[in-house]
Design a protein around this motif. Structure first.
Motif, PDB file in Angstrom:
ATOM      1  N   THR A  14       0.735  -1.247   0.031  1.00  0.00           N
ATOM      2  CA  THR A  14      -0.041   0.179  -0.031  1.00  0.00           C
ATOM      3  C   THR A  14       0.670   1.035  -0.077  1.00  0.00           C
ATOM      4  O   THR A  14       0.376   2.348  -0.289  1.00  0.00           O
ATOM      5  N   ALA A  15       2.059   1.135   0.230  1.00  0.00           N
ATOM      6  CA  ALA A  15       3.048   2.466   0.350  1.00  0.00           C
ATOM      7  C   ALA A  15       3.724   2.576  -0.767  1.00  0.00           C
ATOM      8  O   ALA A  15       4.518   3.721  -1.133  1.00  0.00           O
ATOM      9  N   TRP A  16       3.634   1.748  -1.740  1.00  0.00           N
ATOM     10  CA  TRP A  16       4.177   1.902  -3.383  1.00  0.00           C
ATOM     11  C   TRP A  16       3.621   3.141  -4.024  1.00  0.00           C
ATOM     12  O   TRP A  16       4.576   4.046  -4.598  1.00  0.00           O
ATOM     13  N   PRO A  17       2.285   3.633  -4.120  1.00  0.00           N
ATOM     14  CA  PRO A  17       1.942   4.728  -4.661  1.00  0.00           C
ATOM     15  C   PRO A  17       2.618   6.049  -4.135  1.00  0.00           C
ATOM     16  O   PRO A  17       3.052   6.852  -4.726  1.00  0.00           O
ATOM     17  N   ILE A  18       2.685   6.126  -2.819  1.00  0.00           N
ATOM     18  CA  ILE A  18       3.337   7.113  -2.075  1.00  0.00           C
ATOM     19  C   ILE A  18       4.657   7.273  -2.441  1.00  0.00           C
ATOM     20  O   ILE A  18       5.348   8.354  -2.414  1.00  0.00           O
ATOM     21  N   ALA A  19       5.479   6.231  -2.529  1.00  0.00           N
ATOM     22  CA  ALA A  19       6.862   6.217  -2.640  1.00  0.00           C
ATOM     23  C   ALA A  19       7.056   6.904  -4.112  1.00  0.00           C
ATOM     24  O   ALA A  19       8.278   7.431  -4.319  1.00  0.00           O
ATOM     25  N   ARG A  20       6.171   6.397  -5.215  1.00  0.00           N
ATOM     26  CA  ARG A  20       6.271   7.121  -6.398  1.00  0.00           C
ATOM     27  C   ARG A  20       6.108   8.404  -6.359  1.00  0.00           C
ATOM     28  O   ARG A  20       6.587   9.307  -7.172  1.00  0.00           O
ATOM     29  N   LEU A  21       5.038   8.931  -6.031  1.00  0.00           N
ATOM     30  CA  LEU A  21       4.538  10.331  -5.943  1.00  0.00           C
ATOM     31  C   LEU A  21       5.153  11.280  -5.002  1.00  0.00           C
ATOM     32  O   LEU A  21       4.905  12.494  -5.069  1.00  0.00           O
ATOM     33  N   ALA A  22       5.616  10.777  -3.787  1.00  0.00           N
ATOM     34  CA  ALA A  22       6.421  11.792  -2.877  1.00  0.00           C
ATOM     35  C   ALA A  22       7.386  12.630  -3.318  1.00  0.00           C
ATOM     36  O   ALA A  22       7.297  13.711  -3.211  1.00  0.00           O
ATOM     37  N   GLU A 271      -2.874  17.488   0.253  1.00  0.00           N
ATOM     38  CA  GLU A 271      -4.486  17.699   0.126  1.00  0.00           C
ATOM     39  C   GLU A 271      -4.821  16.297  -0.255  1.00  0.00           C
ATOM     40  O   GLU A 271      -4.427  15.661  -0.861  1.00  0.00           O
ATOM     41  N   VAL A 272      -5.984  16.099   0.335  1.00  0.00           N
ATOM     42  CA  VAL A 272      -6.839  14.651   0.198  1.00  0.00           C
ATOM     43  C   VAL A 272      -6.910  14.539  -1.082  1.00  0.00           C
ATOM     44  O   VAL A 272      -6.714  13.351  -1.565  1.00  0.00           O
ATOM     45  N   PHE A 273      -7.881  15.533  -1.545  1.00  0.00           N
ATOM     46  CA  PHE A 273      -8.305  15.156  -2.972  1.00  0.00           C
ATOM     47  C   PHE A 273      -7.200  15.207  -4.214  1.00  0.00           C
ATOM     48  O   PHE A 273      -7.585  16.011  -5.145  1.00  0.00           O
ATOM     49  N   THR A 274      -6.096  14.770  -3.591  1.00  0.00           N
ATOM     50  CA  THR A 274      -5.184  14.787  -4.962  1.00  0.00           C
ATOM     51  C   THR A 274      -4.436  13.436  -5.220  1.00  0.00           C
ATOM     52  O   THR A 274      -4.767  12.708  -4.231  1.00  0.00           O
ATOM     53  N   SER A 275      -3.663  13.303  -6.065  1.00  0.00           N
ATOM     54  CA  SER A 275      -3.074  11.959  -6.224  1.00  0.00           C
ATOM     55  C   SER A 275      -1.987  11.734  -5.238  1.00  0.00           C
ATOM     56  O   SER A 275      -2.130  10.697  -4.471  1.00  0.00           O
ATOM     57  N   ALA A 276      -1.319  12.625  -4.723  1.00  0.00           N
ATOM     58  CA  ALA A 276      -0.327  12.485  -3.529  1.00  0.00           C
ATOM     59  C   ALA A 276      -1.247  12.339  -2.557  1.00  0.00           C
ATOM     60  O   ALA A 276      -0.636  11.658  -1.590  1.00  0.00           O
ATOM     61  N   GLY A 277      -2.073  13.141  -2.319  1.00  0.00           N
ATOM     62  CA  GLY A 277      -3.005  13.026  -0.975  1.00  0.00           C
ATOM     63  C   GLY A 277      -3.567  11.539  -0.793  1.00  0.00           C
ATOM     64  O   GLY A 277      -3.403  10.996   0.404  1.00  0.00           O
ATOM     65  N   LEU A 278      -4.174  11.278  -1.720  1.00  0.00           N
ATOM     66  CA  LEU A 278      -4.959   9.850  -1.761  1.00  0.00           C
ATOM     67  C   LEU A 278      -3.710   8.749  -1.704  1.00  0.00           C
ATOM     68  O   LEU A 278      -3.939   7.782  -0.813  1.00  0.00           O
ATOM     69  N   ALA A 279      -2.680   8.750  -2.144  1.00  0.00           N
ATOM     70  CA  ALA A 279      -1.545   7.832  -1.861  1.00  0.00           C
ATOM     71  C   ALA A 279      -0.940   8.075  -0.468  1.00  0.00           C
ATOM     72  O   ALA A 279      -0.733   7.035   0.085  1.00  0.00           O
ATOM     73  N   ALA A 280      -0.740   9.045   0.036  1.00  0.00           N
ATOM     74  CA  ALA A 280      -0.327   9.316   1.472  1.00  0.00           C
ATOM     75  C   ALA A 280      -1.415   8.752   2.405  1.00  0.00           C
ATOM     76  O   ALA A 280      -1.125   8.109   3.417  1.00  0.00           O
ATOM     77  N   GLY A 282      -3.627   6.440   1.756  1.00  0.00           N
ATOM     78  CA  GLY A 282      -3.459   4.871   1.394  1.00  0.00           C
ATOM     79  C   GLY A 282      -2.294   4.309   2.195  1.00  0.00           C
ATOM     80  O   GLY A 282      -2.608   3.342   3.152  1.00  0.00           O
ATOM     81  N   ALA A 283      -1.245   4.941   2.373  1.00  0.00           N
ATOM     82  CA  ALA A 283      -0.037   4.648   3.015  1.00  0.00           C
ATOM     83  C   ALA A 283      -0.447   4.450   4.486  1.00  0.00           C
ATOM     84  O   ALA A 283       0.091   3.686   5.275  1.00  0.00           O
ATOM     85  N   ALA A 284      -0.782   5.633   4.898  1.00  0.00           N
ATOM     86  CA  ALA A 284      -1.118   5.776   6.233  1.00  0.00           C
ATOM     87  C   ALA A 284      -2.184   4.740   6.839  1.00  0.00           C
ATOM     88  O   ALA A 284      -1.959   4.204   7.969  1.00  0.00           O
ATOM     89  N   ALA A 285      -3.263   4.437   5.961  1.00  0.00           N
ATOM     90  CA  ALA A 285      -4.180   3.623   6.189  1.00  0.00           C
ATOM     91  C   ALA A 285      -3.553   2.167   6.410  1.00  0.00           C
ATOM     92  O   ALA A 285      -3.889   1.307   7.267  1.00  0.00           O
ATOM     93  N   GLY A 286      -2.589   1.839   5.418  1.00  0.00           N
ATOM     94  CA  GLY A 286      -1.858   0.403   5.494  1.00  0.00           C
ATOM     95  C   GLY A 286      -1.009   0.337   6.475  1.00  0.00           C
ATOM     96  O   GLY A 286      -0.740  -0.469   7.047  1.00  0.00           O
TER      97      GLY A 286
END
Length: 311
Positions: A14-22, A271-280, A282-286
């Protein structure tokens, strides 16, 4: 425990998207800290669950020193497919422990050797080596030894005075923010769970970008820092210990392009409703799910083993 004991082993995905977008959407300082904490927590949780599975698997081996009650069917039912995963967890955990121990040993040995190589030079913050190989790196202190910036005369010859100031500011930023600790933490996390390797790559890049931004703020000219990085990358070859290098192998063109662009925003969370926000999120939830799953599995197995242990 059921399948919950296996969740922390796969939740790092679940952390892979934020690793790419961070690196694209977060300030490097925020990305470094967030990704390091996510990797560390997930690595600890997956290791805990691996230990729990190993306990169940070890209890079924003949001649083990564990209480006989720990091999009862009621205990083994707590882990699905205990005969297979229980025994597989034993070598897996050994590999994790050996890899982490080897990394810590190599990290300590490299720092000590680097400090010994500077013996005889003036005890100043910047150590200039008369070496024909152009390289520079930040050397964290160990024991009574101080933090030092190490640079060779060959690299200094390739840089203008303003670019030399950018180099020193970059390396001082590494030392001031203790970037070597972040890198060591994510390296250990990647050994604990291979699914966390993308976070190691992302943190390595984010730490360099963090130092780039600090150097640009210190020098007051982003283009000068970008030019210094480009010149150092073109001039550098393999040399020096594998520490925080000014032009380490990696995405140097991305670092230069980022410095030629406006400075990144310093917001603590996207911000929540952005690609980075959703990934972040998601990583926090995971991460939260991994922590809760490992805690639930540990508490459940504790009570099962306590019940199965004869008084």
């Amino acid at each position: 425990m059921g399948v919950f004991v296996f969740l922390p082993l796969v939740l790092p995905l679940t952390a892979w998207p934020i690793a790419r977008l961070a690196a694209q959407h977060l300030h490097p300082r925020t990305a470094t800290r967030m990704l390091t904490w996510v990797a560390a927590v997930m690595a600890v949780c997956s290791t805990v669950c691996l230990c729990l599975v190993m306990v169940v698997g070890t209890a079924t081996l003949p001649g083990n020193p564990l209480p006989d009650g720990w091999s009862d069917p009621e205990v083994r039912e707590a882990v699905p497919y205990d005969e297979v995963v229980g025994k597989a967890a034993i070598p897996a955990l050994c590999v994790v422990l050996l890899a982490c121990a080897r990394t810590l040993w190599r990290h300590t040995r490299t720092r000590r050797r680097a400090h010994r190589a500077l013996e005889g030079l003036p005890d100043t913050e910047v150590a200039v080596l008369p070496d024909g190989t152009p390289y520079a790196y930040a050397l964290p202190g160990t024991g009574p030894r101080r933090d030092r910036v190490v640079v060779t005369t060959a690299l200094l010859d390739h840089l203008a005075p303003a670019e030399r100031r950018a180099l020193f500011a970059h390396e001082r930023a590494h030392l001031a923010a203790r970037h070597h600790r972040f890198l060591l933490a994510v390296r250990l996390a990647a050994h604990a769970n291979p699914f966390l390797r993308p976070l190691h790559t992302a943190v390595s890049y984010a730490a360099e970008r963090w130092a780039d931004e600090d150097a640009a703020r210190t020098v007051g000219d982003r283009r000068t820092v970008a030019t210094a990085i480009g010149k150092a990358a073109l001039a550098s070859r393999a040399g020096g210990p594998p520490l925080l290098a000014f032009a380490a192998p990696g995405p140097v063109p991305r670092r230069v392009a980022a410095l030629l662009a406006p400075a990144p925003a310093t917001g603590p969370w996207p911000e929540v409703f952005t690609s980075a926000g959703l990934a972040a999120w998601g990583a926090a939830a995971g991460t939260a799910a991994s922590a809760m799953s490992s805690a639930n599995a540990a508490v459940t197995l504790f009570w099962i083993l306590r019940t199965a242990t004869p008084l």
